[in-house]
Design an enzyme around this catalytic site. Sequence first.
Site, PDB file in Angstrom:
ATOM      1  N   GLY A  38      48.203  32.434  13.851  1.00  8.75           N
ATOM      2  CA  GLY A  38      49.302  31.506  14.116  1.00  8.75           C
ATOM      3  C   GLY A  38      48.984  30.257  14.092  1.00  8.75           C
ATOM      4  O   GLY A  38      49.605  29.354  14.629  1.00  8.75           O
ATOM      5  N   ALA A  39      47.906  29.765  13.081  1.00  6.60           N
ATOM      6  CA  ALA A  39      47.330  28.318  13.353  1.00  6.60           C
ATOM      7  C   ALA A  39      48.007  27.328  12.181  1.00  6.60           C
ATOM      8  O   ALA A  39      47.638  26.292  11.927  1.00  6.60           O
ATOM      9  CB  ALA A  39      46.007  28.197  13.122  1.00  6.60           C
TER      10      ALA A  39
ATOM     11  N   THR B  99      51.106  26.119  12.282  1.00 10.09           N
ATOM     12  CA  THR B  99      52.235  25.334  12.749  1.00 10.09           C
ATOM     13  C   THR B  99      52.110  25.482  14.198  1.00 10.09           C
ATOM     14  O   THR B  99      51.352  26.169  14.750  1.00 10.09           O
ATOM     15  CB  THR B  99      53.537  25.996  12.322  1.00 10.09           C
ATOM     16  OG1 THR B  99      54.612  25.099  12.657  1.00 10.09           O
ATOM     17  CG2 THR B  99      53.824  27.242  13.013  1.00 10.09           C
ATOM     18  N   GLY B 100      53.054  24.506  15.089  1.00 12.41           N
ATOM     19  CA  GLY B 100      52.783  24.436  16.449  1.00 12.41           C
ATOM     20  C   GLY B 100      51.772  24.386  17.060  1.00 12.41           C
ATOM     21  O   GLY B 100      50.565  23.748  16.674  1.00 12.41           O
TER      22      GLY B 100
ATOM     23  N   TYR C 253      60.460  39.776  25.558  1.00  8.24           N
ATOM     24  CA  TYR C 253      59.614  38.927  25.371  1.00  8.24           C
ATOM     25  C   TYR C 253      58.861  38.841  26.400  1.00  8.24           C
ATOM     26  O   TYR C 253      57.797  38.820  26.601  1.00  8.24           O
ATOM     27  CB  TYR C 253      60.235  37.668  25.220  1.00  8.24           C
ATOM     28  CG  TYR C 253      59.732  36.243  24.949  1.00  8.24           C
ATOM     29  CD1 TYR C 253      58.499  36.274  23.969  1.00  8.24           C
ATOM     30  CD2 TYR C 253      59.404  35.470  25.956  1.00  8.24           C
ATOM     31  CE1 TYR C 253      57.812  35.180  23.893  1.00  8.24           C
ATOM     32  CE2 TYR C 253      58.561  34.380  25.901  1.00  8.24           C
ATOM     33  CZ  TYR C 253      57.744  34.207  24.868  1.00  8.24           C
ATOM     34  OH  TYR C 253      56.823  33.257  24.672  1.00  8.24           O
TER      35      TYR C 253
END
Length: 303
Positions: free
Chosen positions: A22-23, A25-26, A172
Amino acid sequence: MGAKWTTTDIPDQHGRVAVVTGANTGLGYETAKALAERGASVVLAVRDTAKGAQAAARMRGDVTVQELDLTSLDSVRTAAAALRSRFGRIDLLINNAGVMYTPRQTTRDGFELQFGTNHLGHFALTGLLLDLMLPVPGSRVVTVSSTGHRIRAAIHFDDLQWERSYSRVGAYGQSKLANLLFTYELQRRLAPHGTTVAVAAHPGGSSTELARNTPALLRPVVNGLAPLVLQTPAMGALPTLRAATDPAVLGGQYYGPGGRNQIMGHPRLVTSSPQSYDMPLQQRLWAVSEDLTGVTFPLLVTR
């Protein structure tokens, strides 16, 4: 090393290979960027390779992109095989990617989306790559959890996929609690080998795209308060970076912001909820995760 740990405290990373999920963004982007700037060969493991390429172009250093869709175990296996063909070793595996508060959806394998993405996808990826890490002294698996692991959080073994009823917050919380249970059980299994350690981190309150699924009625409140109570992605990434690089880090530790309620501030060692340290719960989740993913960790022994 100063009391307020920052990216300037990251040791030289030349010669190290870091895979960050997941690199594009953010938090993941900031984590990968900082590691690349300190010399690591960084792989952006992302679902959208076009966005990954755009992110890589904004970073300095040795940065490449690998397609990885954590909602598909086939994709996880394909990505792991590709990484194995490219690298003879992995020093850092940073399980960062995640989704939060999504409407009821399932992964391609039929898992509830948050549990399948945040926990099961990373569980499988770690198991498929771990033998590239075990021979490497100082290698680390860092899994990003959340303060959400304390909120309506439990492992619903009687309905893991939330088929009977669904709570965005509860699902979650389950997935983020699972991240910690996985980390602590992984460390217990890694300990006899003495090379690789498992560590967890959380970003506190950080302004990222992760909150895009906040229910519509709450969005004006969240957006209005964000500048006042949330820190930047760069600050939110610091606990992960410290867990990944600080020479003083020990396996099984958990890092988060040092401010009040662990919402903001520079990273420090923190504690997680009492149930996250429940060993029988850790072991039960591990067994279920192996069954669901079909991925085992054959090189690890239990004691």
